[in-house]
Scaffold this motif. Structure first.
Motif, PDB file in Angstrom:
ATOM      1  N   ARG A  96      27.247 -46.245  11.646  1.00 13.25           N
ATOM      2  CA  ARG A  96      26.730 -45.020  11.036  1.00 13.25           C
ATOM      3  C   ARG A  96      25.691 -45.302   9.958  1.00 13.25           C
ATOM      4  N   ALA A  97      25.922 -46.304   9.131  1.00 13.12           N
ATOM      5  CA  ALA A  97      24.976 -46.617   8.056  1.00 13.12           C
ATOM      6  C   ALA A  97      23.632 -47.076   8.634  1.00 13.12           C
ATOM      7  N   ALA A  98      23.682 -47.887   9.682  1.00  9.40           N
ATOM      8  CA  ALA A  98      22.434 -48.361  10.296  1.00  9.40           C
ATOM      9  C   ALA A  98      21.681 -47.200  10.941  1.00  9.40           C
ATOM     10  N   ILE A  99      22.406 -46.305  11.598  1.00  5.27           N
ATOM     11  CA  ILE A  99      21.753 -45.148  12.232  1.00  5.27           C
ATOM     12  C   ILE A  99      21.157 -44.233  11.175  1.00  5.27           C
ATOM     13  N   ASP A 100      21.862 -44.062  10.060  1.00  4.60           N
ATOM     14  CA  ASP A 100      21.310 -43.247   8.969  1.00  4.60           C
ATOM     15  C   ASP A 100      20.034 -43.872   8.420  1.00  4.60           C
ATOM     16  N   GLN A 101      19.998 -45.194   8.284  1.00  2.74           N
ATOM     17  CA  GLN A 101      18.786 -45.870   7.799  1.00  2.74           C
ATOM     18  C   GLN A 101      17.641 -45.739   8.798  1.00  2.74           C
ATOM     19  N   LEU A 102      17.969 -45.886  10.083  1.00  2.00           N
ATOM     20  CA  LEU A 102      16.928 -45.763  11.111  1.00  2.00           C
ATOM     21  C   LEU A 102      16.370 -44.346  11.176  1.00  2.00           C
ATOM     22  N   SER A 103      17.193 -43.354  10.894  1.00  2.55           N
ATOM     23  CA  SER A 103      16.719 -41.972  10.965  1.00  2.55           C
ATOM     24  C   SER A 103      15.810 -41.612   9.809  1.00  2.55           C
ATOM     25  N   THR A 104      15.762 -42.436   8.760  1.00  3.64           N
ATOM     26  CA  THR A 104      14.840 -42.177   7.643  1.00  3.64           C
ATOM     27  C   THR A 104      13.453 -42.745   7.900  1.00  3.64           C
ATOM     28  N   LEU A 105      13.297 -43.551   8.945  1.00  2.00           N
ATOM     29  CA  LEU A 105      12.000 -44.137   9.272  1.00  2.00           C
ATOM     30  C   LEU A 105      11.035 -43.041   9.731  1.00  2.00           C
ATOM     31  N   PRO A 106       9.746 -43.313   9.690  1.00  2.00           N
ATOM     32  CA  PRO A 106       8.765 -42.300  10.105  1.00  2.00           C
ATOM     33  C   PRO A 106       8.950 -41.906  11.569  1.00  2.00           C
ATOM     34  N   PRO A 107       8.480 -40.715  11.939  1.00  2.00           N
ATOM     35  CA  PRO A 107       8.633 -40.244  13.328  1.00  2.00           C
ATOM     36  C   PRO A 107       7.998 -41.178  14.360  1.00  2.00           C
ATOM     37  N   SER A 108       6.895 -41.848  14.021  1.00  2.00           N
ATOM     38  CA  SER A 108       6.271 -42.752  14.992  1.00  2.00           C
ATOM     39  C   SER A 108       7.179 -43.938  15.303  1.00  2.00           C
ATOM     40  N   THR A 109       7.866 -44.453  14.301  1.00  2.00           N
ATOM     41  CA  THR A 109       8.809 -45.556  14.528  1.00  2.00           C
ATOM     42  C   THR A 109       9.996 -45.075  15.351  1.00  2.00           C
ATOM     43  N   HIS A 110      10.423 -43.875  15.057  1.00  2.00           N
ATOM     44  CA  HIS A 110      11.549 -43.317  15.809  1.00  2.00           C
ATOM     45  C   HIS A 110      11.169 -43.103  17.278  1.00  2.00           C
ATOM     46  N   THR A 111       9.938 -42.664  17.531  1.00  2.52           N
ATOM     47  CA  THR A 111       9.458 -42.482  18.903  1.00  2.52           C
ATOM     48  C   THR A 111       9.453 -43.823  19.640  1.00  2.52           C
ATOM     49  N   THR A 112       9.047 -44.886  18.949  1.00  7.19           N
ATOM     50  CA  THR A 112       9.058 -46.215  19.564  1.00  7.19           C
ATOM     51  C   THR A 112      10.472 -46.657  19.881  1.00  7.19           C
ATOM     52  N   LEU A 113      11.399 -46.417  18.974  1.00  6.10           N
ATOM     53  CA  LEU A 113      12.812 -46.750  19.236  1.00  6.10           C
ATOM     54  C   LEU A 113      13.326 -45.993  20.463  1.00  6.10           C
ATOM     55  N   GLN A 114      12.982 -44.725  20.551  1.00  2.00           N
ATOM     56  CA  GLN A 114      13.406 -43.911  21.696  1.00  2.00           C
ATOM     57  C   GLN A 114      12.840 -44.479  22.999  1.00  2.00           C
ATOM     58  N   ARG A 115      11.563 -44.881  22.970  1.00  2.00           N
ATOM     59  CA  ARG A 115      10.939 -45.436  24.170  1.00  2.00           C
ATOM     60  C   ARG A 115      11.630 -46.736  24.582  1.00  2.00           C
ATOM     61  N   TRP A 116      11.935 -47.602  23.613  1.00  2.00           N
ATOM     62  CA  TRP A 116      12.610 -48.857  23.931  1.00  2.00           C
ATOM     63  C   TRP A 116      13.978 -48.604  24.545  1.00  2.00           C
ATOM     64  N   LEU A 117      14.707 -47.672  23.949  1.00  2.22           N
ATOM     65  CA  LEU A 117      16.053 -47.381  24.474  1.00  2.22           C
ATOM     66  C   LEU A 117      15.984 -46.719  25.842  1.00  2.22           C
ATOM     67  N   HIS A 118      14.957 -45.918  26.063  1.00  3.47           N
ATOM     68  CA  HIS A 118      14.807 -45.253  27.365  1.00  3.47           C
ATOM     69  C   HIS A 118      14.551 -46.284  28.467  1.00  3.47           C
ATOM     70  N   HIS A 119      13.804 -47.336  28.156  1.00  5.74           N
ATOM     71  CA  HIS A 119      13.505 -48.353  29.169  1.00  5.74           C
ATOM     72  C   HIS A 119      14.687 -49.279  29.434  1.00  5.74           C
ATOM     73  N   THR A 120      15.683 -49.307  28.563  1.00  2.00           N
ATOM     74  CA  THR A 120      16.859 -50.152  28.813  1.00  2.00           C
ATOM     75  C   THR A 120      17.837 -49.467  29.736  1.00  2.00           C
ATOM     76  N   ALA A 121      17.765 -48.140  29.838  1.00  2.00           N
ATOM     77  CA  ALA A 121      18.731 -47.407  30.670  1.00  2.00           C
ATOM     78  C   ALA A 121      18.413 -47.510  32.132  1.00  2.00           C
TER      79      ALA A 121
END
Length: 121
Positions: A96-121
């Protein structure tokens, strides 16, 4: 020795040959069977006394919905939870703490995280 039957195997009778062509009878056509085509009165479970068998809920009324805005940080946090779960990585309570920290990052970083996770599925 070729034409003689073996002493261990019984002699097989040969079927008589006929000069007329053999006729093959086609099987009679069967109608398709529908397992759900049954008399509902005979096969239905009896309903309890005084209980309606069909209870449909009315559609939700948009005027009765909560009007609580979700902050962009919370939207990113929820989206990250959903992306991790969809990728086969269910978040653990200690994440939970790591996810809370990641959610404070800028939207562009969050979009990149989403893209990376989407390609792993």
């Amino acid at each position: 020795m070729r034409g003689r039957p073996s002493a261990l195997a019984p002699a097989q009778p040969t079927p008589p040959r006929s000069s007329s062509p053999s006729t093959v009878t086609e099987p009679t056509a069967h109608l398709p069977v529908d397992p759900y085509d049954a008399d509902t009165a005979e096969s239905a479970w009896p309903s309890a006394a005084g209980q309606d068998t069909d209870c449909l809920l009315p559609p939700p009324n948009p005027a009765e919905r909560f009007s609580i805005p979700i902050t962009p940080r919370d939207q990113r946090r929820l989206a990250l939870h959903a992306a991790l779960t969809a990728a086969g990585i269910p978040p653990r309570p200690e994440d939970r703490a790591a996810i809370d920290q990641l959610s404070t990052l800028p939207p562009s970083t969050h979009t990149t995280l989403q893209r990376w996770l989407h390609h792993t599925a």
